[in-house]
Design an enzyme around this catalytic site. Structure first.
Site, PDB file in Angstrom:
ATOM      1  N   ARG A   1       7.320   8.475   3.146  1.00 57.57           N
ATOM      2  CA  ARG A   1       6.903   7.557   4.022  1.00 57.57           C
ATOM      3  C   ARG A   1       8.045   7.391   4.809  1.00 57.57           C
ATOM      4  O   ARG A   1       8.624   6.224   5.582  1.00 57.57           O
ATOM      5  CB  ARG A   1       7.039   5.977   3.072  1.00 57.57           C
ATOM      6  CG  ARG A   1       5.889   5.951   2.164  1.00 57.57           C
ATOM      7  CD  ARG A   1       4.793   5.256   2.942  1.00 57.57           C
ATOM      8  NE  ARG A   1       3.541   5.324   2.334  1.00 57.57           N
ATOM      9  CZ  ARG A   1       3.090   4.346   1.483  1.00 57.57           C
ATOM     10  NH1 ARG A   1       4.025   3.289   1.282  1.00 57.57           N
ATOM     11  NH2 ARG A   1       2.048   4.272   0.722  1.00 57.57           N
TER      12      ARG A   1
ATOM     13  N   ARG B   1       6.913   1.648   8.518  1.00 54.61           N
ATOM     14  CA  ARG B   1       7.334   0.398   9.167  1.00 54.61           C
ATOM     15  C   ARG B   1       8.703   0.378   9.268  1.00 54.61           C
ATOM     16  O   ARG B   1       9.163  -0.752   9.996  1.00 54.61           O
ATOM     17  CB  ARG B   1       6.536  -0.601   8.220  1.00 54.61           C
ATOM     18  CG  ARG B   1       5.294  -1.059   8.795  1.00 54.61           C
ATOM     19  CD  ARG B   1       4.552  -2.080   7.898  1.00 54.61           C
ATOM     20  NE  ARG B   1       4.643  -1.448   6.522  1.00 54.61           N
ATOM     21  CZ  ARG B   1       3.893  -1.819   5.529  1.00 54.61           C
ATOM     22  NH1 ARG B   1       3.553  -3.125   5.587  1.00 54.61           N
ATOM     23  NH2 ARG B   1       3.861  -1.320   4.328  1.00 54.61           N
TER      24      ARG B   1
ATOM     25  N   ARG C   1       1.852   1.459  16.591  1.00 51.09           N
ATOM     26  CA  ARG C   1       0.581   0.921  15.864  1.00 51.09           C
ATOM     27  C   ARG C   1       0.083  -0.446  16.223  1.00 51.09           C
ATOM     28  O   ARG C   1      -0.720  -0.965  15.666  1.00 51.09           O
ATOM     29  CB  ARG C   1       1.039   0.859  14.342  1.00 51.09           C
ATOM     30  CG  ARG C   1       1.126   1.933  13.532  1.00 51.09           C
ATOM     31  CD  ARG C   1      -0.238   2.270  12.957  1.00 51.09           C
ATOM     32  NE  ARG C   1      -1.102   1.079  12.840  1.00 51.09           N
ATOM     33  CZ  ARG C   1      -1.069   0.479  11.469  1.00 51.09           C
ATOM     34  NH1 ARG C   1      -0.415   1.026  10.470  1.00 51.09           N
ATOM     35  NH2 ARG C   1      -1.569  -0.560  11.103  1.00 51.09           N
TER      36      ARG C   1
ATOM     37  N   ASP D   1      -3.469   9.185   4.981  1.00 48.84           N
ATOM     38  CA  ASP D   1      -3.523   8.276   3.981  1.00 48.84           C
ATOM     39  C   ASP D   1      -4.347   8.891   2.943  1.00 48.84           C
ATOM     40  O   ASP D   1      -4.985   9.719   2.983  1.00 48.84           O
ATOM     41  CB  ASP D   1      -3.781   6.882   3.882  1.00 48.84           C
ATOM     42  CG  ASP D   1      -3.478   5.790   2.891  1.00 48.84           C
ATOM     43  OD1 ASP D   1      -2.226   5.545   3.008  1.00 48.84           O
ATOM     44  OD2 ASP D   1      -4.301   5.864   2.066  1.00 48.84           O
TER      45      ASP D   1
ATOM     46  N   TYR E   1      -7.658   3.784  -7.586  1.00 48.78           N
ATOM     47  CA  TYR E   1      -8.139   3.001  -6.443  1.00 48.78           C
ATOM     48  C   TYR E   1      -9.829   2.693  -6.458  1.00 48.78           C
ATOM     49  O   TYR E   1     -10.308   1.425  -6.224  1.00 48.78           O
ATOM     50  CB  TYR E   1      -7.704   3.262  -5.212  1.00 48.78           C
ATOM     51  CG  TYR E   1      -6.283   3.122  -4.899  1.00 48.78           C
ATOM     52  CD1 TYR E   1      -5.760   1.714  -4.701  1.00 48.78           C
ATOM     53  CD2 TYR E   1      -5.127   4.440  -5.054  1.00 48.78           C
ATOM     54  CE1 TYR E   1      -4.425   1.652  -4.495  1.00 48.78           C
ATOM     55  CE2 TYR E   1      -4.037   3.758  -4.699  1.00 48.78           C
ATOM     56  CZ  TYR E   1      -3.576   2.673  -4.545  1.00 48.78           C
ATOM     57  OH  TYR E   1      -2.205   2.751  -4.236  1.00 48.78           O
TER      58      TYR E   1
HETATM   59  O1  CP3 Z   1       5.757   9.471   5.460  1.00 45.68           O
HETATM   60  C1  CP3 Z   1       4.839   9.336   4.843  1.00 45.68           C
HETATM   61  O2  CP3 Z   1       4.552   9.381   3.641  1.00 45.68           O
HETATM   62  C2  CP3 Z   1       3.537   9.027   5.814  1.00 45.68           C
HETATM   63  C3  CP3 Z   1       1.996   9.458   5.335  1.00 45.68           C
HETATM   64  C4  CP3 Z   1       1.500   8.630   4.054  1.00 45.68           C
HETATM   65  C5  CP3 Z   1       0.843   7.317   3.947  1.00 45.68           C
HETATM   66  N1  CP3 Z   1       0.588   6.873   2.743  1.00 45.68           N
HETATM   67  C6  CP3 Z   1       1.040   6.547   5.339  1.00 45.68           C
HETATM   68  C7  CP3 Z   1       0.880   5.062   4.887  1.00 45.68           C
HETATM   69  C8  CP3 Z   1       1.412   9.152   2.882  1.00 45.68           C
HETATM   70  C9  CP3 Z   1       1.748  10.483   2.166  1.00 45.68           C
HETATM   71  C10 CP3 Z   1       0.741   8.448   2.125  1.00 45.68           C
HETATM   72  C11 CP3 Z   1       0.336   8.278   0.481  1.00 45.68           C
HETATM   73  C12 CP3 Z   1      -0.149   7.254  -0.131  1.00 45.68           C
HETATM   74  N2  CP3 Z   1      -0.931   6.157   0.214  1.00 45.68           N
HETATM   75  C13 CP3 Z   1      -0.073   7.176  -1.535  1.00 45.68           C
HETATM   76  C14 CP3 Z   1       0.908   7.906  -2.246  1.00 45.68           C
HETATM   77  C15 CP3 Z   1       2.138   7.820  -2.170  1.00 45.68           C
HETATM   78  C16 CP3 Z   1       3.040   6.810  -2.532  1.00 45.68           C
HETATM   79  O3  CP3 Z   1       3.473   5.799  -1.819  1.00 45.68           O
HETATM   80  O4  CP3 Z   1       2.658   6.761  -3.792  1.00 45.68           O
HETATM   81  C17 CP3 Z   1      -0.568   5.764  -1.996  1.00 45.68           C
HETATM   82  C18 CP3 Z   1      -0.380   5.323  -3.297  1.00 45.68           C
HETATM   83  C19 CP3 Z   1      -1.335   5.208  -0.644  1.00 45.68           C
HETATM   84  C20 CP3 Z   1      -2.051   4.092  -0.776  1.00 45.68           C
HETATM   85  C21 CP3 Z   1      -1.630   3.280   0.078  1.00 45.68           C
HETATM   86  N3  CP3 Z   1      -1.563   3.166   1.368  1.00 45.68           N
HETATM   87  C22 CP3 Z   1      -0.833   1.812   0.053  1.00 45.68           C
HETATM   88  C23 CP3 Z   1      -0.245   1.433  -1.419  1.00 45.68           C
HETATM   89  C24 CP3 Z   1      -0.349   1.341   1.040  1.00 45.68           C
HETATM   90  C25 CP3 Z   1       0.702   0.094   1.413  1.00 45.68           C
HETATM   91  C26 CP3 Z   1       0.015  -1.051   1.797  1.00 45.68           C
HETATM   92  C27 CP3 Z   1       0.709  -1.977   2.379  1.00 45.68           C
HETATM   93  O5  CP3 Z   1       0.543  -2.348   3.829  1.00 45.68           O
HETATM   94  O6  CP3 Z   1       1.822  -2.298   1.856  1.00 45.68           O
HETATM   95  C28 CP3 Z   1      -0.897   2.019   2.229  1.00 45.68           C
HETATM   96  C29 CP3 Z   1      -0.775   1.939   3.400  1.00 45.68           C
HETATM   97  C30 CP3 Z   1       0.192   2.898   4.063  1.00 45.68           C
HETATM   98  N4  CP3 Z   1      -0.043   4.417   4.178  1.00 45.68           N
HETATM   99  C31 CP3 Z   1       0.961   2.660   5.219  1.00 45.68           C
HETATM  100  C32 CP3 Z   1       1.707   3.924   5.814  1.00 45.68           C
HETATM  101  C33 CP3 Z   1       2.581   4.086   6.615  1.00 45.68           C
HETATM  102  C34 CP3 Z   1       1.418   1.377   5.540  1.00 45.68           C
HETATM  103  C35 CP3 Z   1       0.483   0.736   6.848  1.00 45.68           C
HETATM  104  C36 CP3 Z   1       1.089  -0.065   7.773  1.00 45.68           C
HETATM  105  O7  CP3 Z   1       1.983   0.621   8.367  1.00 45.68           O
HETATM  106  O8  CP3 Z   1       0.410  -0.932   8.309  1.00 45.68           O
END
Ligand code: CP3
Length: 385
Positions: A66, A70, A79, A115, A190
């Site tokens: 991550r 944000r 974004r 994602d 999910y």
């Molecule tokens: O630096 C990175 O790792 C970027 C790429 C990335 C994202 N998601 C971007 C993202 C990766 C590798 C993921 C994987 C991902 N997505 C996982 C596995 C990794 C982990 O954290 O355990 C999981 C479980 C998800 C599912 C997911 N997507 C969740 C639980 C969320 C959070 C929701 C929230 O808003 O809190 C996301 C959204 C997400 N994926 C964001 C990002 C940058 C946040 C969205 C935003 O910026 O508005």
């Protein structure tokens, strides 16, 4: 009972051999000749460490799960007004967001901005990411009929990913790009729940109560993850990580019986390329061996288990990644740096160590803390030649 995913393999299976690299296009970052404008990534500190040759690297490499996201003002600006999944499916934007933390922090790799739900979205499943909550499906997948009605991911639907990866590696030059996919259990969790959950009760019930539906769903998720990983490697990723973020909710017995074969299939889908495959989960200290046996080259360890103990559990033969506690990023330097020193020390027990957090960067993290941390790790582990 399903067959085990294969016996533990010999350590130090050579990666990046000529035969394997021949599966990649000639302009792939792992192959392009030294002396080209953008030299290749095969001898970068990240690839050296991921392939067990960290002792040849100028410093211990570091990236953060991550790292794009944000915590960065430039991410929030990019974004602005764009939904998460739309951002992922806009190649130039996804490339730009991927490169932002590399520019700012000088981390040793980019992690592809996408994602774990993107492959199902591209297959045609109605899924969205709800801010502050996570992935939500309009129709959860709960029965054998639901599973059998799932659309297959068409290879051409991945062209948008190929385009994003190509644009990203163009910008990254000799800094490697790490691709990724969600592991079948985490993705299926999910799909069955229809959204985020704490204990993943529904998928864990399904694997016992309706093993056929579970098996077919696991196979669907494994195929889809394998296709997603292949597309990323073929167009420029130099390593990949399989995220099984929620596997820690499983007993080792259930992991081996119901999950391991599916993760193994996802990892096997890209074995021929010889690029390092990192396998990561949280709360998976008890599953380290089983996850390694699924076919990983490198094990990602979360912050709960010290790396020297993880290394011992894996027979001292496996490259490790991890595992700075993300909570300590906000604890101040007097707390953070001694902790980082202990992570570096414990990581020395493994054949090579890639520094990372034990899970993702919290969105509230002060980005300067990360920049300073990268520079500290690079200085502290620099090898004088
Ligand atoms: O630096 C990175 O790792 C970027 C790429 C990335 C994202 N998601 C971007 C993202 C990766 C590798 C993921 C994987 C991902 N997505 C996982 C596995 C990794 C982990 O954290 O355990 C999981 C479980 C998800 C599912 C997911 N997507 C969740 C639980 C969320 C959070 C929701 C929230 O808003 O809190 C996301 C959204 C997400 N994926 C964001 C990002 C940058 C946040 C969205 C935003 O910026 O508005």
């Amino acid at each position: 009972m399903t067959a085990p995913a294969g016996a533990p393999r010999a350590p130090y299976r050579p990666l990046l051999t000529e035969d394997q690299l021949a599966h990649l296009p000639a302009n792939h970052p792992l192959r392009r000749a030294e002396g080209e404008i953008r030299a290749n990534t095969a001898s970068s500190p990240m690839l050296l460490a991921l392939t067990g040759r960290g002792n040849q690297a100028s410093h211990r490499p570091v990236w953060f799960m991550r790292q794009a996201g944000r915590s960065l003002p430039e991410y929030r600006a990019a974004r602005e007004g764009i939904a998460m999944l739309d951002a992922c499916l806009t190649p130039e934007l996804a490339a730009e967001i991927t490169v932002q933390p590399v520019r700012r922090h000088a981390v040793d790799a980019g992690i592809f901005f996408s994602d774990i739900v993107i492959p199902m979205k591209l297959a045609g499943v109605d899924v969205d990411i709800v801010p502050g909550r996570g992935p939500v499906l309009s129709s959860p997948v709960r029965t054998l009929e639901d599973v059998r009605a799932l659309p297959e991911l068409e290879d051409s639907a991945l062209d948008v990913i190929r385009e994003a990866i190509a644009a990203t590696v163009e910008k990254l030059g000799d800094t490697p790009l790490i691709g990724f996919a969600g592991a079948p259990f985490t993705v299926a969790a999910y799909m069955v729940e229809g959204g985020p959950s704490r204990d993943h009760l529904r998928p864990r019930t399904m694997m016992h109560a309706d093993p056929q539906a579970w098996k077919e769903l696991g196979a669907w998720a494994a195929r889809t993850a394998g296709q997603f990983l292949r597309a990323q490697i073929e167009t420029g990723a130099s390593a990949v990580q399989l995220f099984d973020s929620w596997a820690g909710s499983l007993s080792e017995g259930d992991y081996r019986r119901y999950v391991q074969e599916h993760s193994a299939a996802s990892l096997a889908a890209v074995e021929e390329f010889g690029v390092p495959r990192i396998h990561f989960g949280t709360g998976t200290g008890e599953l380290l061996g089983a996850m390694y046996e699924a076919g990983a080259d490198v094990m990602g360890v979360d912050y709960r288990l010290p790396l020297d103990i993880a290394s011992q559990r894996l027979g001292g033969k496996v490259v490790l990644q991890g595992n700075i506690d993300p909570a300590l990023l906000a604890a101040g330097p007097e707390v953070l740096y001694p902790h980082v020193d202990s992570v570096l020390q414990a990581g020395s027990a493994a054949p090579s160590h890639v520094v990372n957090l034990g899970h993702g960067v919290p969105p509230t993290t002060d980005p300067q803390v990360l920049t300073d941390l990268v520079s500290y790790i690079h200085r502290k582990t620099a090898r004088t030649v």
